[in-house]
Write an enzyme that holds these catalytic residues in place. Structure first.
Site, short mmCIF file in Angstrom:
data_model
loop_
_atom_site.label_atom_id
_atom_site.label_comp_id
_atom_site.label_asym_id
_atom_site.label_seq_id
_atom_site.Cartn_x
_atom_site.Cartn_y
_atom_site.Cartn_z
N ARG A 29 0.95 -1.21 0.06
CA ARG A 29 0.18 0.28 -0.10
C ARG A 29 1.04 1.36 -0.05
O ARG A 29 0.97 1.86 -1.00
CB ARG A 29 -0.97 -0.09 1.13
CG ARG A 29 -1.99 0.96 1.23
CD ARG A 29 -1.70 2.42 1.53
NE ARG A 29 -1.18 2.41 2.94
CZ ARG A 29 -0.83 3.52 3.64
NH1 ARG A 29 -0.47 4.57 2.66
NH2 ARG A 29 -0.01 3.49 4.49
N ASP A 30 1.49 1.58 1.09
CA ASP A 30 2.42 2.96 1.13
C ASP A 30 3.49 2.82 0.21
O ASP A 30 3.98 3.72 -0.25
CB ASP A 30 2.83 2.88 2.79
CG ASP A 30 3.12 4.32 3.08
OD1 ASP A 30 3.31 5.23 1.88
OD2 ASP A 30 3.12 4.69 4.26
N HIS B 64 5.11 4.66 12.57
CA HIS B 64 5.18 4.49 11.15
C HIS B 64 6.15 5.46 10.69
O HIS B 64 5.78 6.76 10.43
CB HIS B 64 3.84 4.75 10.76
CG HIS B 64 3.80 4.88 9.17
ND1 HIS B 64 2.80 3.79 8.35
CD2 HIS B 64 4.09 5.81 8.19
CE1 HIS B 64 2.90 3.94 7.07
NE2 HIS B 64 3.56 5.24 7.09
N HIS C 155 8.84 7.17 7.86
CA HIS C 155 9.44 7.33 6.60
C HIS C 155 11.16 8.03 6.95
O HIS C 155 11.22 8.30 8.07
CB HIS C 155 8.74 8.43 5.80
CG HIS C 155 7.46 7.88 5.32
ND1 HIS C 155 7.27 7.44 4.08
CD2 HIS C 155 6.24 7.58 5.98
CE1 HIS C 155 6.01 6.85 3.96
NE2 HIS C 155 5.37 7.17 5.05
N CYS D 35 4.24 9.28 0.40
CA CYS D 35 2.50 9.75 0.10
C CYS D 35 2.40 10.90 -0.88
O CYS D 35 3.45 11.82 -0.79
CB CYS D 35 2.23 10.27 1.61
SG CYS D 35 0.56 11.15 1.25
N ASN E 188 9.57 4.72 3.18
CA ASN E 188 9.50 4.06 4.50
C ASN E 188 10.39 3.32 4.97
O ASN E 188 11.36 3.01 3.96
CB ASN E 188 8.12 2.91 4.56
CG ASN E 188 6.87 3.51 4.50
OD1 ASN E 188 6.34 3.87 3.26
ND2 ASN E 188 6.10 3.93 5.30
P1 HMG Z 1 -13.30 14.15 -2.56
O1 HMG Z 1 -13.08 14.58 -4.05
O2 HMG Z 1 -13.48 14.98 -1.52
O3 HMG Z 1 -14.40 13.15 -2.52
O4 HMG Z 1 -12.12 13.31 -2.28
P2 HMG Z 1 -16.15 13.34 -2.73
O5 HMG Z 1 -16.70 12.56 -1.64
O6 HMG Z 1 -16.21 14.58 -3.35
O7 HMG Z 1 -16.05 12.43 -4.17
C1 HMG Z 1 -15.48 12.92 -5.43
C2 HMG Z 1 -15.25 11.62 -6.34
O8 HMG Z 1 -14.60 10.92 -5.86
C3 HMG Z 1 -16.71 10.90 -6.62
O9 HMG Z 1 -16.43 10.61 -8.08
C4 HMG Z 1 -16.73 9.85 -5.54
O10 HMG Z 1 -17.64 8.78 -6.13
C5 HMG Z 1 -15.18 9.34 -5.58
P3 HMG Z 1 -17.08 11.19 -9.31
O11 HMG Z 1 -18.53 11.47 -9.05
O12 HMG Z 1 -16.19 12.50 -9.28
O13 HMG Z 1 -16.75 10.25 -10.59
N1 HMG Z 1 -14.70 8.83 -4.28
C6 HMG Z 1 -14.27 7.68 -4.21
N2 HMG Z 1 -13.99 6.74 -5.18
C7 HMG Z 1 -13.51 5.65 -4.71
N3 HMG Z 1 -13.11 5.20 -3.53
C8 HMG Z 1 -13.52 6.29 -2.34
C9 HMG Z 1 -14.12 7.53 -2.83
N4 HMG Z 1 -14.57 8.43 -2.08
C10 HMG Z 1 -15.21 9.34 -3.16
N5 HMG Z 1 -13.23 5.74 -1.23
C11 HMG Z 1 -11.24 11.16 -1.00
C12 HMG Z 1 -12.10 12.55 -0.93
C13 HMG Z 1 -11.02 11.13 0.46
C14 HMG Z 1 -11.96 10.41 -1.60
C15 HMG Z 1 -9.90 11.56 -1.67
O14 HMG Z 1 -9.34 12.80 -0.89
C16 HMG Z 1 -9.00 10.42 -1.48
O15 HMG Z 1 -9.20 9.42 -2.17
N6 HMG Z 1 -7.75 10.58 -1.14
C17 HMG Z 1 -6.78 9.53 -0.93
C18 HMG Z 1 -5.66 10.01 -0.26
C19 HMG Z 1 -4.55 8.91 -0.16
O16 HMG Z 1 -4.85 7.76 -0.23
N7 HMG Z 1 -3.34 9.21 0.28
C20 HMG Z 1 -2.39 8.34 0.80
C21 HMG Z 1 -2.45 7.58 1.92
S1 HMG Z 1 -2.25 8.43 3.49
C22 HMG Z 1 -0.63 8.05 3.64
O17 HMG Z 1 0.15 7.65 2.87
C23 HMG Z 1 -0.20 8.18 5.05
C24 HMG Z 1 0.24 7.17 5.89
O18 HMG Z 1 1.20 6.24 5.27
C25 HMG Z 1 0.60 7.52 7.20
C26 HMG Z 1 1.93 8.39 7.29
O19 HMG Z 1 3.13 8.05 6.53
O20 HMG Z 1 1.87 9.47 7.87
C27 HMG Z 1 -1.19 6.42 6.30
MG MG Z 2 3.24 6.50 5.22
#
Ligand code: HMG
Ligand code: MG
Length: 303
Positions: free
Chosen positions: A13-14, A205, A207, A238, A247
């Site tokens: 994933r990450d 966690h 990086h 990210c 990471n």
């Molecule tokens: P948004 O644009 O505010 O969402 O995004 P929305 O509710 O307004 O919907 C917009 C569109 O997205 C719609 O589709 C929804 O259906 C779709 P459209 O009508 O435009 O075709 N949608 C989705 N599609 C699939 N799955 C879903 C979903 N939700 C809405 N779940 C949202 C908000 C949260 C969806 C967006 O910002 C997003 O997907 N962000 C993901 C960010 C991400 O994955 N970042 C990386 C992970 S975090 C990380 O790495 C840190 C970590 O490792 C810890 C660390 O290192 O600190 C965990």
């Molecule tokens: Mg991370």
């Protein structure tokens, strides 16, 4: 304090979410299978986020469909909202991970809402998790610094972590998303958080952007943490945190823990082979140190 440490693998994933090149679903599944063979019991497999935001995780349905029958180990998946939770539940996912941050700006960039809004969204997910008997993990990003705001207060880390814990998360993973933390800072954060969240429910966690990850993990262990997140080969980053490079490498963590006499239940040699498997697939060397120092025999013959 126990000498057993759980390594929580985030490579699929990450590790892969930030890769620009297309990675076939089969390669991801083969990676997951090899990680399992290495003895890891927690492998974060994918995220049910928007494919427009994170294209690399667009094959979440195929990944979870392939893993659905395997109940031997945990394959948590990230979910940001109810839509993601519904998709995860449709694959009978047993553990989900919700994610927010101790920084407002990062939360906005990453999941397009404020910290408070994210916690509100998670309340609905928590209810679904409880009804469906699904375990929920919670990530708090930017605990040691934010790419947009700089310094992040320990009080905010404690406040957000406690909110996720009170909501039913079995574990709070403290993310040093951009790897800026240093050991005493990590200790201070954990010691402050221990008063609100029991130490056995806190994970780290790290990086490795600034090369501090192993030192920070050592500090975390010293403060009592026994769950360490890492990614095979040191993959990761990210997309919404500029400068968030890999990471800490799982094989580097496993090597250090072995040297410390701590039990992880993982096979270091298999981890190293797995690090080379995914690095070969990506067309580069592993980022971590140990996989380069202890190359498998077939690799040393190649050079
Ligand atoms: P948004 O644009 O505010 O969402 O995004 P929305 O509710 O307004 O919907 C917009 C569109 O997205 C719609 O589709 C929804 O259906 C779709 P459209 O009508 O435009 O075709 N949608 C989705 N599609 C699939 N799955 C879903 C979903 N939700 C809405 N779940 C949202 C908000 C949260 C969806 C967006 O910002 C997003 O997907 N962000 C993901 C960010 C991400 O994955 N970042 C990386 C992970 S975090 C990380 O790495 C840190 C970590 O490792 C810890 C660390 O290192 O600190 C965990
Ligand atoms: Mg991370």
């Amino acid at each position: 304090m126990s000498d057993t440490v759980t390594i929580y693998e985030v490579g699929p994933r990450d590790g892969l979410q930030n890769e620009a090149q297309n990675i076939a679903t089969d390669i991801k599944l083969s990676l997951i299978a090899r990680l399992k063979l290495s003895g890891l019991k927690h492998i974060e497999a994918t995220s049910f986020v928007s494919p427009k935001w994170v294209p690399q995780m667009a094959d979440h349905n195929e990944i979870m469909e392939a893993l659905a029958g395997d109940v031997d180990i945990a394959y948590p998946a990230l979910v940001p909202n109810v839509k993601g939770m519904e998709a995860a539940l449709s694959h009978d996912v047993k553990t989900v991970a919700i994610f927010t941050a101790a920084s407002e700006s990062f939360t906005q960039k990453n999941i397009n809402c404020s910290i408070d809004e994210s916690v509100e969204r998670f309340a609905a997910i928590a209810e679904m998790a409880q009804t469906q008997n699904v375990k929920m993990r919670g990530y708090v990003s930017c605990v040691a610094g934010c790419p947009y705001e700089g310094e992040v207060s320990v009080d905010k880390v404690v406040e957000v972590s406690k909110a996720l814990y009170d909501m039913g998360c079995y574990e709070i993973s403290l993310g040093d998303t951009i790897g800026v933390g240093t050991p005493n800072q990590v200790k201070d954060i954990i010691n402050a958080l221990k008063t609100a969240v029991p130490i056995e429910h806190i994970a780290l966690h790290c990086h490795d952007t600034y090369g501090q990850a192993l030192a920070n993990i050592y500090a975390g262990l010293d403060a009592g943490v026994r769950v360490i997140d890492s990614a095979i080969a040191g993959l990761g980053g990210c997309p919404y945190a500029k400068g968030a490079s890999g990471n800490v490498a799982t094989e580097d963590v496993a090597y250090m823990l072995r040297g410390l006499g701590m039990d992880t239940g993982v096979d270091l040699e298999r981890l190293i082979e797995t690090a080379w498997f995914i690095s070969d697939a990506l067309g580069r060397k592993p980022i971590g140190h140990v996989a380069n120092a202890l190359q498998p025999e077939y690799k040393t013959k190649e050079t």
